[in-house]
Write an enzyme that holds these catalytic residues in place. Structure first.
Site, PDB file in Angstrom:
ATOM      1  CD  GLU A 166     -33.312 -31.768 -25.820  1.00  0.00           C
ATOM      2  OE1 GLU A 166     -32.713 -32.517 -26.525  1.00  0.00           O
ATOM      3  OE2 GLU A 166     -34.746 -31.440 -25.938  1.00  0.00           O
ATOM      4  CD  GLU A 363     -36.010 -27.731 -28.069  1.00  0.00           C
ATOM      5  OE1 GLU A 363     -36.264 -29.042 -28.616  1.00  0.00           O
ATOM      6  OE2 GLU A 363     -34.918 -27.490 -28.061  1.00  0.00           O
TER       7      GLU A 363
END
Length: 464
Positions: A166, A363
């Site tokens: 991220e 995720e």
């Protein structure tokens, strides 16, 4: 209805070094940005629980790995903490850190769990933080040197690597919105940090290939589909396009396509900002694209054109306002909308606009407060809500795969309850419950039993 998935589909889970290991001052580890921030402002952390009091994976990794195997985890992504492997700006290698990760990797493989390693999960060593972090180009070169050490040490044992987790979160929360350290609001620094992170990722890919590592290297991007209030309204559409450029395409395009979106460059220039590009940089980005993509997805982003004048330090909020869709399904604990069809939309976007690059859901998960309320008489958490959440997203993923999406796995965040930055254990995500007040006692939740059946049979039965 039966939902079967492709052969060799990777059923697994994801965590990170700083959110699971603990042992912040052990094994020769040097402080990270989180260790430092907690030391000076512990009140900013929920229940004043800092990174030293995580799930104790550092000491108990063998037990965790055994429990993950029982919960059907067949692949596990975690991160190597730079601050545990490299001791200083000079690049001194910590043999204790190398030994810990080597033993962890071997224990995973012994249990039949595929190790997948990420090089950076928001945990910069403090010795680089005090030099300006990724705002300073020196950190880029240091990251590549760190990566080369890790590739050399573990390249024969690990097939799947990722550079950053991220990456957009670093400029977003550290330099636009002040939610992560250094907790400032400075658009120029946000642009510099974001650019240097992408360059560091591309240079690490180059190093990986130059060293002839046999595996694959990717990047983990939190793709948050942007939906506007009214697709027929030009202002709303432009608001969604701006949000998509800033939060999704800023790393997706250069990582997968090797170039930045022209519209993003124009947006940045229009604000009088400039990325610190040096000669040869863009060639490095163009020539060192990732092999695969990890996609973190939790919730959609819904926006509309601004209805009020923007004020304050420059941030992405200048281009849109949040929009709350009537009747949306919510995870009230986390304050996030649950919108399963976004998984299908992500898959189709990758297929149609990014060459159908191999990818996996790296995720996806549901954080819930006060799970003790859902315990039965035996003490097991009856988290049917989590099972329902996973099933809903897998149905959309199955639909996308049936239509040609090149998805090779699904990873839940997280196999076990772990520490969540400034939120500590406020919201729990695990298939395994970790009682941090009882020596990190590990117990299986109902969802862990269900996930084992899912993994063993490579699919599940549910209503359409």
């Amino acid at each position: 209805m039966r939902y079967n998935f492709p052969k060799d589909f990777l059923w697994g889970g994801a965590s990170s070094g700083p959110q699971s290991e603990g042992g912040s001052c052990e094994g020769g580890k040097t402080p990270s940005e989180w260790d430092y921030w907690f030391s000076i402002e512990p009140e900013r952390f929920y229940d004043t629980i800092g990174p030293s009091r995580t799930s104790d994976f550092y000491h108990r990794y063998k037990e965790y790995i055994g429990k993950m195997k029982e919960a059907g985890i067949r692949s596990f992504r975690t991160s190597i903490q730079w601050s545990r492997v490299i001791l200083d700006q000079e690049g001194t290698v910590n043999p204790e850190g190398i030994d810990f990760y080597r033993q962890m990797i071997r224990e995973l493989k012994k249990a039949g769990i595929e190790p997948m390693l990420c090089l950076h999960h928001f945990d910069l060593p403090y010795y680089w933080v005090k030099e300006g972090g990724f705002v300073n180009r020196k950190t880029v070169d240091a990251f590549v040197k760190f990566a080369s050490v890790v590739f050399r040490e573990f390249g024969e044992e690990v097939k799947y690597w990722s550079t950053f987790n991220e990456p957009v979160i670093i400029p977003e929360t550290g330099y636009f919105y002040g939610r992560h350290y250094p907790a400032v609001c400075d658009a120029a620094k946000a642009v510099a940090a974001g650019y240097h992170i992408q360059l560091a990722s591309s240079m690490a890919v180059r190093e990986f290939k130059k060293m002839g590592i046999k595996g694959q290297i990717g990047i983990i991007i939190n793709l948050t589909p942007t939906y506007c209030r009214n697709p027929e309204d030009e202002g709303d559409r432009k608001a969604a396009e701006a949000a998509d450029l800033i939060f999704n395409r800023s790393f997706l395009d250069p990582s997968v396509l090797g170039q930045y979106p022209k519209e993003l460059c124009e947006l940045i220039a229009g604000e009088g900002l400039r990325a610190p590009v040096l000669e040869g940089d863009l060639k490095i980005i163009a020539e060192n694209k990732v092999d695969y993509l990890g996609v973190n997805y939790y919730h959609p982003r819904r926006v509309q054109a601004r209805t009020t004048a923007f004020s304050g330090p420059l941030s992405p909020d200048k281009y849109f306002e949040p929009y709350e869709m009537p009747g949306q399904k919510m995870n009230r604990s986390r304050g996030w909308e649950i919108y399963e069809p976004a998984v299908y939309d992500i898959a189709m976007n990758i297929k149609e606009n990014y060459g159908n690059i191999p990818w996996y859901i790296s995720e996806n998960g549901m954080g819930v407060m006060e799970e003790e309320k859902f315990m039965d008489e035996s003490g097991q958490v009856q988290d049917d809500y989590r099972i329902e959440f996973i099933q809903g997203h897998l149905k959309q993923l199955h639909r996308a795969i049936e239509e040609g999406a090149n998805c090779f796995g699904y990873h839940l965040w997280s196999p076990f309850d772990c520490w969540s930055w400034t939120n500590a254990y406020k919201n729990r995500y695990g298939l395994l419950r970790v009682d941090i007040r009882d020596h990190c006692k590990i117990t299986m939740k109902k969802s862990g039993e269900w996930f084992r059946k899912l993994s063993d049979s490579n699919g599940f039965d549910a209503g359409s």
